[in-house]
Design a protein around this motif. Structure first.
Motif, mmCIF file in Angstrom:
data_model
loop_
_atom_site.group_PDB
_atom_site.id
_atom_site.type_symbol
_atom_site.label_atom_id
_atom_site.label_comp_id
_atom_site.label_asym_id
_atom_site.label_seq_id
_atom_site.Cartn_x
_atom_site.Cartn_y
_atom_site.Cartn_z
ATOM 1 N N ALA A 34 0.811 -1.215 0.000
ATOM 2 C CA ALA A 34 0.000 0.000 0.000
ATOM 3 C C ALA A 34 0.847 1.270 0.000
ATOM 4 C CB ALA A 34 -0.940 0.000 1.205
ATOM 5 N N ASN A 35 2.062 1.181 0.497
ATOM 6 C CA ASN A 35 2.938 2.345 0.612
ATOM 7 C C ASN A 35 4.206 2.224 -0.227
ATOM 8 O OD1 ASN A 35 1.691 4.051 2.929
ATOM 9 N ND2 ASN A 35 1.566 1.936 3.630
ATOM 10 N N ALA A 36 4.205 1.313 -1.191
ATOM 11 C CA ALA A 36 5.413 0.992 -1.956
ATOM 12 C C ALA A 36 6.023 2.203 -2.642
ATOM 13 C CB ALA A 36 5.119 -0.110 -2.973
ATOM 14 N N ARG A 37 5.218 3.044 -3.256
ATOM 15 C CA ARG A 37 5.753 4.225 -3.969
ATOM 16 C C ARG A 37 6.388 5.210 -2.991
ATOM 17 N NH1 ARG A 37 6.322 2.792 -9.125
ATOM 18 N NH2 ARG A 37 4.501 1.708 -9.861
ATOM 19 N N ILE A 38 5.770 5.404 -1.844
ATOM 20 C CA ILE A 38 6.324 6.305 -0.830
ATOM 21 C C ILE A 38 7.652 5.756 -0.317
ATOM 22 C CG2 ILE A 38 5.954 7.243 1.496
ATOM 23 C CD1 ILE A 38 2.906 7.180 0.776
ATOM 24 N N ILE A 39 7.678 4.473 -0.012
ATOM 25 C CA ILE A 39 8.912 3.841 0.478
ATOM 26 C C ILE A 39 10.000 3.956 -0.580
ATOM 27 C CG2 ILE A 39 9.973 1.659 1.175
ATOM 28 C CD1 ILE A 39 7.115 0.861 2.226
ATOM 29 N N ASN A 40 9.658 3.655 -1.823
ATOM 30 C CA ASN A 40 10.642 3.716 -2.895
ATOM 31 C C ASN A 40 11.186 5.136 -3.070
ATOM 32 O OD1 ASN A 40 12.050 2.175 -4.935
ATOM 33 N ND2 ASN A 40 10.919 3.407 -6.419
ATOM 34 N N ASN A 41 10.321 6.126 -2.958
ATOM 35 C CA ASN A 41 10.752 7.521 -3.061
ATOM 36 C C ASN A 41 11.739 7.863 -1.954
ATOM 37 O OD1 ASN A 41 10.682 10.167 -4.223
ATOM 38 N ND2 ASN A 41 9.340 10.800 -2.554
ATOM 39 N N ARG A 42 11.467 7.397 -0.741
ATOM 40 C CA ARG A 42 12.396 7.629 0.377
ATOM 41 C C ARG A 42 13.732 6.942 0.129
ATOM 42 N NH1 ARG A 42 11.383 8.836 6.273
ATOM 43 N NH2 ARG A 42 13.612 8.690 6.121
ATOM 44 N N LEU A 43 13.671 5.722 -0.318
ATOM 45 C CA LEU A 43 14.907 4.975 -0.580
ATOM 46 C C LEU A 43 15.729 5.630 -1.681
ATOM 47 C CD1 LEU A 43 13.556 1.309 -0.501
ATOM 48 C CD2 LEU A 43 14.985 2.427 1.227
ATOM 49 N N ALA A 44 15.065 6.057 -2.744
ATOM 50 C CA ALA A 44 15.757 6.612 -3.905
ATOM 51 C C ALA A 44 16.262 8.034 -3.665
ATOM 52 C CB ALA A 44 14.818 6.595 -5.109
ATOM 53 N N PRO A 55 20.096 6.118 11.073
ATOM 54 C CA PRO A 55 21.178 5.737 11.983
ATOM 55 C C PRO A 55 20.591 5.332 13.326
ATOM 56 C CG PRO A 55 21.683 7.784 10.864
ATOM 57 C CD PRO A 55 20.254 7.445 10.522
ATOM 58 N N PRO A 56 21.208 4.403 13.995
ATOM 59 C CA PRO A 56 22.586 3.930 13.850
ATOM 60 C C PRO A 56 22.743 2.769 12.888
ATOM 61 C CG PRO A 56 21.648 2.934 15.790
ATOM 62 C CD PRO A 56 20.581 3.835 15.203
ATOM 63 N N PHE A 57 21.682 2.397 12.166
ATOM 64 C CA PHE A 57 21.755 1.279 11.239
ATOM 65 C C PHE A 57 22.452 1.689 9.947
ATOM 66 C CE2 PHE A 57 17.919 0.754 13.797
ATOM 67 C CZ PHE A 57 18.225 -0.429 14.441
ATOM 68 N N ASP A 58 23.071 0.722 9.309
ATOM 69 C CA ASP A 58 23.646 0.966 7.995
ATOM 70 C C ASP A 58 22.509 1.140 7.001
ATOM 71 O OD1 ASP A 58 26.262 0.710 8.914
ATOM 72 O OD2 ASP A 58 26.315 -1.444 8.495
ATOM 73 N N PRO A 59 22.630 2.080 6.071
ATOM 74 C CA PRO A 59 21.573 2.249 5.067
ATOM 75 C C PRO A 59 21.520 1.039 4.137
ATOM 76 C CG PRO A 59 23.430 3.677 4.580
ATOM 77 C CD PRO A 59 23.723 3.027 5.893
ATOM 78 N N LEU A 60 20.371 0.874 3.494
ATOM 79 C CA LEU A 60 20.248 -0.200 2.521
ATOM 80 C C LEU A 60 21.251 0.015 1.398
ATOM 81 C CD1 LEU A 60 16.382 -0.627 2.203
ATOM 82 C CD2 LEU A 60 17.953 -1.760 3.757
ATOM 83 N N THR A 61 21.688 -1.075 0.817
ATOM 84 C CA THR A 61 22.667 -0.999 -0.262
ATOM 85 C C THR A 61 21.966 -0.581 -1.556
ATOM 86 O OG1 THR A 61 22.353 -3.283 -0.974
ATOM 87 C CG2 THR A 61 24.000 -2.885 0.786
ATOM 88 N N PRO A 62 22.707 -0.068 -2.520
ATOM 89 C CA PRO A 62 22.090 0.241 -3.823
ATOM 90 C C PRO A 62 21.414 -0.982 -4.442
ATOM 91 C CG PRO A 62 24.244 1.271 -3.675
ATOM 92 C CD PRO A 62 24.104 0.378 -2.465
ATOM 93 N N GLU A 63 21.977 -2.167 -4.231
ATOM 94 C CA GLU A 63 21.387 -3.391 -4.765
ATOM 95 C C GLU A 63 20.029 -3.675 -4.104
ATOM 96 O OE1 GLU A 63 25.577 -3.184 -5.536
ATOM 97 O OE2 GLU A 63 24.597 -3.223 -3.591
ATOM 98 N N GLN A 64 19.933 -3.461 -2.798
ATOM 99 C CA GLN A 64 18.670 -3.672 -2.097
ATOM 100 C C GLN A 64 17.616 -2.659 -2.555
ATOM 101 O OE1 GLN A 64 20.456 -3.404 1.818
ATOM 102 N NE2 GLN A 64 19.926 -5.534 2.254
ATOM 103 N N ILE A 65 18.025 -1.430 -2.750
ATOM 104 C CA ILE A 65 17.107 -0.389 -3.222
ATOM 105 C C ILE A 65 16.627 -0.723 -4.629
ATOM 106 C CG2 ILE A 65 16.936 2.056 -3.845
ATOM 107 C CD1 ILE A 65 18.927 2.563 -1.475
ATOM 108 N N GLN A 66 17.526 -1.180 -5.486
ATOM 109 C CA GLN A 66 17.149 -1.572 -6.844
ATOM 110 C C GLN A 66 16.191 -2.753 -6.826
ATOM 111 O OE1 GLN A 66 17.377 -0.283 -9.847
ATOM 112 N NE2 GLN A 66 16.290 -2.053 -10.647
ATOM 113 N N LEU A 67 16.417 -3.706 -5.934
ATOM 114 C CA LEU A 67 15.538 -4.867 -5.816
ATOM 115 C C LEU A 67 14.124 -4.419 -5.423
ATOM 116 C CD1 LEU A 67 15.727 -7.978 -6.044
ATOM 117 C CD2 LEU A 67 16.064 -8.009 -3.574
ATOM 118 N N PHE A 68 14.019 -3.462 -4.513
ATOM 119 C CA PHE A 68 12.718 -2.945 -4.109
ATOM 120 C C PHE A 68 12.026 -2.278 -5.296
ATOM 121 C CE2 PHE A 68 9.663 -0.114 -2.136
ATOM 122 C CZ PHE A 68 9.107 -0.933 -1.162
ATOM 123 N N SER A 69 12.750 -1.484 -6.039
ATOM 124 C CA SER A 69 12.202 -0.821 -7.215
ATOM 125 C C SER A 69 11.744 -1.848 -8.255
ATOM 126 C CB SER A 69 13.248 0.120 -7.806
ATOM 127 O OG SER A 69 12.752 0.792 -8.923
#
Length: 78
Positions: A34-44, A55-69
């Motif tokens: 339901a919130n996929a576009r919003i999440i993707n916009n935040r990630l991108a 933080p303090p977590f490591d951000p998602l990797t570019p590969e993980q962000i691409q997989l979500f997209s």
């Protein structure tokens, strides 16, 4: 092979489940779909919104962000 929520997306977010600070459960298919576009916009746009997870977590990797997209592009399969 198609990207699926259960096999590919949920495991990315599940590692943060105990410390989630978001407004909804990112391991719940219906919430994320339901919130996929919003999440993707935040990630991108981490430069604007800050990294995800915060933080303090490591951000998602570019590969993980691409997989979500890709998951969105393929129709948000369960």
């Amino acid at each position: 092979m198609a990207v699926s929520f259960n096999n590919d997306i949920m495991p990315i977010f599940n590692q943060f489940r105990g410390q989630m600070m978001w407004r909804f459960d990112l391991t719940n298919y219906e919430h994320v779909k339901a919130n996929a576009r919003i999440i993707n916009n935040r990630l991108a746009n981490a430069a604007i919104f800050g990294p995800m997870p915060p933080p303090p977590f490591d951000p998602l990797t570019p590969e993980q962000i691409q997989l979500f997209s890709q998951w969105i592009d393929e129709g948000c399969q369960p």
